[in-house]
Structure formats: C-alpha cells, structure tokens
Design a protein around this motif. Structure first.
Motif, PDB file in Angstrom:
ATOM      1  N   ASN A 151      53.971  95.491 -33.843  1.00 46.17           N
ATOM      2  CA  ASN A 151      53.478  94.644 -32.757  1.00 46.17           C
ATOM      3  C   ASN A 151      54.414  94.669 -31.566  1.00 46.17           C
ATOM      4  O   ASN A 151      53.974  94.653 -30.409  1.00 46.17           O
ATOM      5  CB  ASN A 151      53.325  93.197 -33.243  1.00 46.17           C
ATOM      6  N   THR A 152      55.704  94.703 -31.853  1.00 44.41           N
ATOM      7  CA  THR A 152      56.683  94.709 -30.758  1.00 44.41           C
ATOM      8  C   THR A 152      56.590  95.988 -29.952  1.00 44.41           C
ATOM      9  O   THR A 152      56.684  95.954 -28.721  1.00 44.41           O
ATOM     10  CB  THR A 152      58.104  94.514 -31.322  1.00 44.41           C
ATOM     11  N   PHE A 153      56.399  97.125 -30.617  1.00 41.72           N
ATOM     12  CA  PHE A 153      56.242  98.369 -29.858  1.00 41.72           C
ATOM     13  C   PHE A 153      54.987  98.334 -28.991  1.00 41.72           C
ATOM     14  O   PHE A 153      54.963  98.906 -27.898  1.00 41.72           O
ATOM     15  CB  PHE A 153      56.217  99.572 -30.803  1.00 41.72           C
ATOM     16  N   LEU A 154      53.949  97.662 -29.459  1.00 33.39           N
ATOM     17  CA  LEU A 154      52.768  97.452 -28.617  1.00 33.39           C
ATOM     18  C   LEU A 154      53.124  96.592 -27.409  1.00 33.39           C
ATOM     19  O   LEU A 154      52.879  96.978 -26.257  1.00 33.39           O
ATOM     20  CB  LEU A 154      51.670  96.757 -29.438  1.00 33.39           C
ATOM     21  N   ILE A 155      53.714  95.443 -27.655  1.00 37.66           N
ATOM     22  CA  ILE A 155      53.974  94.478 -26.585  1.00 37.66           C
ATOM     23  C   ILE A 155      55.121  94.920 -25.691  1.00 37.66           C
ATOM     24  O   ILE A 155      55.249  94.453 -24.558  1.00 37.66           O
ATOM     25  CB  ILE A 155      54.209  93.086 -27.203  1.00 37.66           C
ATOM     26  N   LEU A 156      55.942  95.856 -26.167  1.00 33.00           N
ATOM     27  CA  LEU A 156      56.975  96.430 -25.285  1.00 33.00           C
ATOM     28  C   LEU A 156      56.343  97.088 -24.064  1.00 33.00           C
ATOM     29  O   LEU A 156      57.006  97.257 -23.037  1.00 33.00           O
ATOM     30  CB  LEU A 156      57.813  97.462 -26.041  1.00 33.00           C
ATOM     31  N   GLY A 157      55.062  97.453 -24.190  1.00 31.89           N
ATOM     32  CA  GLY A 157      54.362  97.969 -23.017  1.00 31.89           C
ATOM     33  C   GLY A 157      54.388  96.996 -21.857  1.00 31.89           C
ATOM     34  O   GLY A 157      54.284  97.400 -20.698  1.00 31.89           O
ATOM     35  N   ASN A 158      54.525  95.706 -22.154  1.00 31.33           N
ATOM     36  CA  ASN A 158      54.609  94.680 -21.123  1.00 31.33           C
ATOM     37  C   ASN A 158      55.922  94.768 -20.339  1.00 31.33           C
ATOM     38  O   ASN A 158      55.917  95.138 -19.163  1.00 31.33           O
ATOM     39  CB  ASN A 158      54.410  93.310 -21.803  1.00 31.33           C
ATOM     40  N   PRO A 159      57.086  94.447 -20.953  1.00 37.87           N
ATOM     41  CA  PRO A 159      58.315  94.475 -20.158  1.00 37.87           C
ATOM     42  C   PRO A 159      58.733  95.865 -19.689  1.00 37.87           C
ATOM     43  O   PRO A 159      59.280  96.006 -18.595  1.00 37.87           O
ATOM     44  CB  PRO A 159      59.367  93.882 -21.099  1.00 37.87           C
ATOM     45  N   VAL A 160      58.472  96.900 -20.512  1.00 38.76           N
ATOM     46  CA  VAL A 160      58.851  98.252 -20.079  1.00 38.76           C
ATOM     47  C   VAL A 160      58.058  98.645 -18.837  1.00 38.76           C
ATOM     48  O   VAL A 160      58.602  99.208 -17.881  1.00 38.76           O
ATOM     49  CB  VAL A 160      58.629  99.278 -21.208  1.00 38.76           C
ATOM     50  N   THR A 161      56.774  98.318 -18.830  1.00 39.16           N
ATOM     51  CA  THR A 161      55.943  98.648 -17.677  1.00 39.16           C
ATOM     52  C   THR A 161      56.389  97.895 -16.436  1.00 39.16           C
ATOM     53  O   THR A 161      56.518  98.466 -15.354  1.00 39.16           O
ATOM     54  CB  THR A 161      54.465  98.314 -17.968  1.00 39.16           C
ATOM     55  N   VAL A 162      56.635  96.585 -16.598  1.00 42.18           N
ATOM     56  CA  VAL A 162      57.063  95.810 -15.440  1.00 42.18           C
ATOM     57  C   VAL A 162      58.436  96.272 -14.966  1.00 42.18           C
ATOM     58  O   VAL A 162      58.742  96.238 -13.778  1.00 42.18           O
ATOM     59  CB  VAL A 162      57.054  94.300 -15.759  1.00 42.18           C
ATOM     60  N   LEU A 163      59.270  96.736 -15.905  1.00 42.21           N
ATOM     61  CA  LEU A 163      60.593  97.250 -15.546  1.00 42.21           C
ATOM     62  C   LEU A 163      60.477  98.417 -14.572  1.00 42.21           C
ATOM     63  O   LEU A 163      61.025  98.387 -13.465  1.00 42.21           O
ATOM     64  CB  LEU A 163      61.333  97.675 -16.819  1.00 42.21           C
ATOM     65  N   TRP A 164      59.723  99.459 -14.978  1.00 40.20           N
ATOM     66  CA  TRP A 164      59.646 100.623 -14.082  1.00 40.20           C
ATOM     67  C   TRP A 164      58.672 100.383 -12.933  1.00 40.20           C
ATOM     68  O   TRP A 164      58.884 100.878 -11.820  1.00 40.20           O
ATOM     69  CB  TRP A 164      59.302 101.890 -14.849  1.00 40.20           C
ATOM     70  N   MET A 165      57.624  99.574 -13.187  1.00 39.72           N
ATOM     71  CA  MET A 165      56.681  99.272 -12.121  1.00 39.72           C
ATOM     72  C   MET A 165      57.340  98.504 -10.986  1.00 39.72           C
ATOM     73  O   MET A 165      57.011  98.697  -9.806  1.00 39.72           O
ATOM     74  CB  MET A 165      55.521  98.442 -12.672  1.00 39.72           C
ATOM     75  N   SER A 166      58.285  97.619 -11.331  1.00 43.86           N
ATOM     76  CA  SER A 166      58.967  96.845 -10.299  1.00 43.86           C
ATOM     77  C   SER A 166      59.690  97.758  -9.318  1.00 43.86           C
ATOM     78  O   SER A 166      59.708  97.512  -8.109  1.00 43.86           O
ATOM     79  CB  SER A 166      59.962  95.877 -10.946  1.00 43.86           C
ATOM     80  N   ILE A 167      60.270  98.818  -9.849  1.00 40.04           N
ATOM     81  CA  ILE A 167      61.014  99.757  -8.997  1.00 40.04           C
ATOM     82  C   ILE A 167      60.056 100.697  -8.270  1.00 40.04           C
ATOM     83  O   ILE A 167      60.110 100.852  -7.049  1.00 40.04           O
ATOM     84  CB  ILE A 167      62.024 100.559  -9.853  1.00 40.04           C
ATOM     85  N   VAL A 168      59.133 101.301  -9.026  1.00 39.55           N
ATOM     86  CA  VAL A 168      58.203 102.265  -8.430  1.00 39.55           C
ATOM     87  C   VAL A 168      57.297 101.603  -7.399  1.00 39.55           C
ATOM     88  O   VAL A 168      57.059 102.161  -6.316  1.00 39.55           O
ATOM     89  CB  VAL A 168      57.364 102.943  -9.537  1.00 39.55           C
ATOM     90  N   SER A 169      56.791 100.410  -7.713  1.00 36.37           N
ATOM     91  CA  SER A 169      55.901  99.725  -6.772  1.00 36.37           C
ATOM     92  C   SER A 169      56.618  99.409  -5.467  1.00 36.37           C
ATOM     93  O   SER A 169      56.030  99.510  -4.382  1.00 36.37           O
ATOM     94  CB  SER A 169      55.357  98.437  -7.395  1.00 36.37           C
ATOM     95  N   GLY A 170      57.884  99.026  -5.577  1.00 30.83           N
ATOM     96  CA  GLY A 170      58.649  98.764  -4.364  1.00 30.83           C
ATOM     97  C   GLY A 170      58.732  99.986  -3.465  1.00 30.83           C
ATOM     98  O   GLY A 170      58.525  99.906  -2.243  1.00 30.83           O
ATOM     99  N   TYR A 171      58.985 101.148  -4.062  1.00 33.37           N
ATOM    100  CA  TYR A 171      59.073 102.385  -3.276  1.00 33.37           C
ATOM    101  C   TYR A 171      57.708 102.822  -2.743  1.00 33.37           C
ATOM    102  O   TYR A 171      57.596 103.302  -1.609  1.00 33.37           O
ATOM    103  CB  TYR A 171      59.694 103.495  -4.122  1.00 33.37           C
ATOM    104  N   LEU A 172      56.651 102.679  -3.573  1.00 34.66           N
ATOM    105  CA  LEU A 172      55.310 103.047  -3.113  1.00 34.66           C
ATOM    106  C   LEU A 172      54.876 102.196  -1.917  1.00 34.66           C
ATOM    107  O   LEU A 172      54.308 102.712  -0.941  1.00 34.66           O
ATOM    108  CB  LEU A 172      54.299 102.885  -4.248  1.00 34.66           C
ATOM    109  N   ILE A 173      55.154 100.903  -1.996  1.00 30.14           N
ATOM    110  CA  ILE A 173      54.784 100.009  -0.891  1.00 30.14           C
ATOM    111  C   ILE A 173      55.577 100.347   0.358  1.00 30.14           C
ATOM    112  O   ILE A 173      55.042 100.384   1.472  1.00 30.14           O
ATOM    113  CB  ILE A 173      54.986  98.540  -1.302  1.00 30.14           C
TER     114      ILE A 173
END
Length: 437
Positions: A151-173
């Motif tokens: 279950n944790t490997f499933l839900i890790l999709g949450n913080p891991v995604t927000v981790l890299w999305m926070s950086i990538v989204s900032g650059y894309l914007i």
C-alpha cells in the motif's frame, strides 16, 4: 494491547510466494497512481502562478474550484469500487487513465470560470475509483504480511509526484505558463493507459508469468487470512459496522489536513516569503521528500510488528502538534515554522500504508473492497473541506494562521477516533500458528 508476534502466514508459505510480484507489479502500480496525483495536485501551482488573475476568479471561488475535484471524487468512489470488485480493475483503470489525462490537458484551454469548474468536477469523477480499485488490486496480489508495504508503494505516488511536480511545474510555468503546464502534465496519462492494459491482469490466476505452483501458494495464503475474520452477509452490513463508520470519520478528518496542506502550500509559501515560483517549487518539494522516507520506514515496521494502530494515531498526533506549533510561531521565524510544516507533512503521509492494510484485516473479502471505497470516499469529502476551507480561510484572514489551527483540530479529532477503533489482534500467537498448520 500491542502485538509483536510474527505474521499469520507461516514462513514456509511465505517462502513459496513469488517475489517477482514486487518487481513486476509495484512499478506499474506506482506510475499509475503517480499520474493520477499529478493531474489533481497541479492546480495549486496554477493558483500560485496567476490562473485566478487571468480568469478573474475571486478568492472564495478559487477555493471552491480547487476543491470541486474532491466533490466528484466523493460521489463516485463506491460505484467505482463496486465495478472493480464485480468486473475488472484492469479495464476500469484503462478508461480512467485516458479520461483523466484528457480532462487535465483540457484545463490548459479553459477561458472562463464555469468551464474550469466543470473540468475539475469531471476530473474528480473519472479519478474516483482509482484509489479503491488499486487497493483492491493489491489485496488480490499481496498477503497480510506484505500489504502495508505494498500500500505504501502505491501511496508513495502521492509525495513522490508532488516532490518532482513541485520543481517541474515551477519551471514549466516560468518557461511557458500555467496553461502549458496543464497540457504537458496531462498527456502522459493517456500514453500510459495503453501500457497499463498490456501489462496488467486482474488476478494471479490470469497471470502468464506465474507458475501453477506459485499461483496455488498465493491463493492458499490469501484463503488462510480469511479464517479469523468474522463473515458479513452483504455490503449493507459492512457499511453499518462500527469499524467502517469510525474509519470513515478518521479518514475524513485526516484528509482535511493532508489536502488543505497540499493544495495551498505553494500559495502559503509564496505569500509568506515573497519568493518566485521556482523557489516556491523547491521549498514545496522538501516536505514530500521527508514524507517518502518516513512512509517507507513506517510501512516496514507495521508489517514487521503486525500492529497497524501503533503506526497510525501517534504520527497523526505529531502532525497536529506540528501544525499548531507552526501557527504559534507565525511570522516570527519563517524557517522554523517551515521546518514544522515539513514534520507535519511527513507524519500525515506516513500512516497511509498501515491504515489501508488494516481494512482487509477487519473485514472479510466479500465486502472489504467496497468498504475501502466507502472509507476513501469520506477521505475525499474531508479533502473537499480541506481544500475549500483552507483556501477560503487564507483569503478571509489574509494569512495561514487560522487554517493551520483548523487542520490541527481536524487531525486531533482523527487521532481520538483512530485510538478508539477496535482493531482485532492482528496476528496469532506461535501456539495458534502451530495449531492451524
């Protein structure tokens, strides 16, 4: 009482289970849920980047738009879980991937508020069954002694995604704008849908990469787990049970803190420190890095000691205290206040693996899947309230202090309820284990 005995499944049985389930299934599960989380969480960055100014959205409307996703998510959790149980997780996730990817990308083309509201609501509908369906899928493939980690490997999709999305989204914007960010981040889900349908099968019996002996060992382990669980006739009996009602309330209150934090963290940081969107992205990523580390540790300990509650309510209590302490500091020390938010985030995310591992241990197989949908739907209702009220309170009060207190109170209430959940003794004694062999 706290139980530190080995798991119910014997070591001989565990040794026969195919280890390659982890290597084959976990990357697929992780990527799928990561894409779902990407397309629901990036609205917070669009809000910090000026979507409200461009579309003429008021603060009250902005908080409602940010939360509308969770309203659609709430209403369609149980129907989606019922479809997954009766028909096919594989097919449902395939169509969901295509639809939510298209909805997410379409957000980049909106030109008015009603269209944006409709897209956010529809996005919630098409993603609604993803979480319970994936939990059902995991319960079909992994045993009690593995389920918290799975279950944790499933839900890790949450913080891991927000981790890299926070950086990538900032650059894309910064490079293109919030519209292009939505388009670029929506397309991968559509592509992945075809990978999913090729790679995945609903149950071990359908998998061509398992031998007949491996399938039999896995099925015996699953059947063995059901012996000590009180049977239930139907979904109605499960929904009325004390355990399901209390876990629904726990997840709703808990989600107020999680999603209030996730949706408005970028805006809170930007306003508090007056920094550019790229810097906000880097700072917003750190809490999720801490969450990843703690989630992995907690899930391992939960499976090792087979006591789920011990790894749920104490961490939520720490999160509530951290939120309150961050509010008490206010603007006196930005960095100390920020450090406490990192602690709060890590402790809010860490208990997810044990929490969802607890549900199929309390309920028989015929009702556990739909019960997970019900419990997760109340989590979505809490997420709606968190995303809406936190944004609203930030706008009305001109700062995050009141919203921090609100999230802390919700977490404290979830702690009290979780402590009162009557989790059955989650492992048998060694003598009982010998008697069942």
């Amino acid at each position: 009482s706290i139980s530190f005995f080995p798991a119910t499944v014997s070591m001989n049985m565990l040794a026969k289970l195919p280890a390659r389930r982890w290597w084959y299934l976990m990357p697929i599960i992780f990527i799928t849920y990561s894409l779902a989380y990407l397309d629901r969480a990036n609205y917070g960055f669009a809000a910090a980047a000026g979507i409200e100014h461009d579309l003429g959205i008021t603060q009250g409307t902005a908080s409602l738009i940010g939360a509308l996703f969770f309203l659609g998510y709430f209403f369609f959790q149980v129907p989606g879980a019922m479809y997954a149980v009766k028909h096919s997780v594989r097919k449902m996730i395939f169509y969901s991937l295509i639809l939510w990817g298209l909805c997410a990308a379409a957000t980049g083309f909106v030109s008015n508020i009603p269209t944006l509201m409709a897209i956010r609501f529809i996005l919630g509908i098409v993603e609604a069954a993803v979480m319970p369906a994936m939990l059902i899928y995991i319960s079909n493939w992994f045993t009690k002694t593995e389920r918290s980690r799975a279950n944790t490997f499933l839900i890790l999709g949450n913080p891991v995604t927000v981790l890299w999305m926070s950086i990538v989204s900032g650059y894309l914007i910064e490079a293109w704008g919030w519209r292009e960010m939505f388009i670029f981040e929506g397309i991968p889900a559509v592509i992945w849908a075809f990978c999913w349908v090729i790679l995945v099968r609903d149950k071990p019996a359908d998998a061509g990469w398992l031998s007949a002996q491996e399938k039999e060992a896995l099925q015996q382990a699953m059947d063995r787990e059901q012996r000590d669980i009180k049977p239930m006739r139907n979904y109605g009996e499960a929904m009325r049970s004390r355990s399901v009602i209390m876990l629904c309330a726990v997840h709703a209150l808990w989600s107020i803190g999680v999603y209030g934090f996730m949706m408005w963290m970028p805006s809170i940081l930007k306003n508090a420190a007056q920094m550019d969107i790229v810097a906000v992205g880097w700072l917003a990523a750190v809490p999720y890095l801490a969450a990843i580390c703690l989630m992995l540790t907690v899930s391992w300990l939960s499976d090792k000691f087979q006591n789920r509650k011990l790894f749920i309510w104490p961490l939520l209590l720490i999160a509530a205290i951290a939120f309150f302490a961050s509010w008490m500091l206010g603007n006196q020390s930005f960095w100390l206040s920020y450090a406490l938010l990192v602690v709060a985030a890590a402790c809010m995310y860490a208990p997810y693996g044990p929490f969802f591992a607890l549900i199929p241990e309390l309920l028989p197989r015929n009702v556990s899947g739909v019960s997970m949908g019900m419990i997760n739907s109340f989590g979505a209702l809490g997420a709606f309230l968190g995303a809406w009220l936190v944004g609203y309170l930030n706008g009305v009060t001109g700062g995050p202090g009141v919203s921090y207190t609100f999230m802390a109170i919700a977490l404290l209430a979830s702690v009290v309820l979780m402590y009162c959940v009557r989790a059955q003794n989650e492992a048998t004694s060694p003598s009982a284990e010998m008697a069942t062999r």
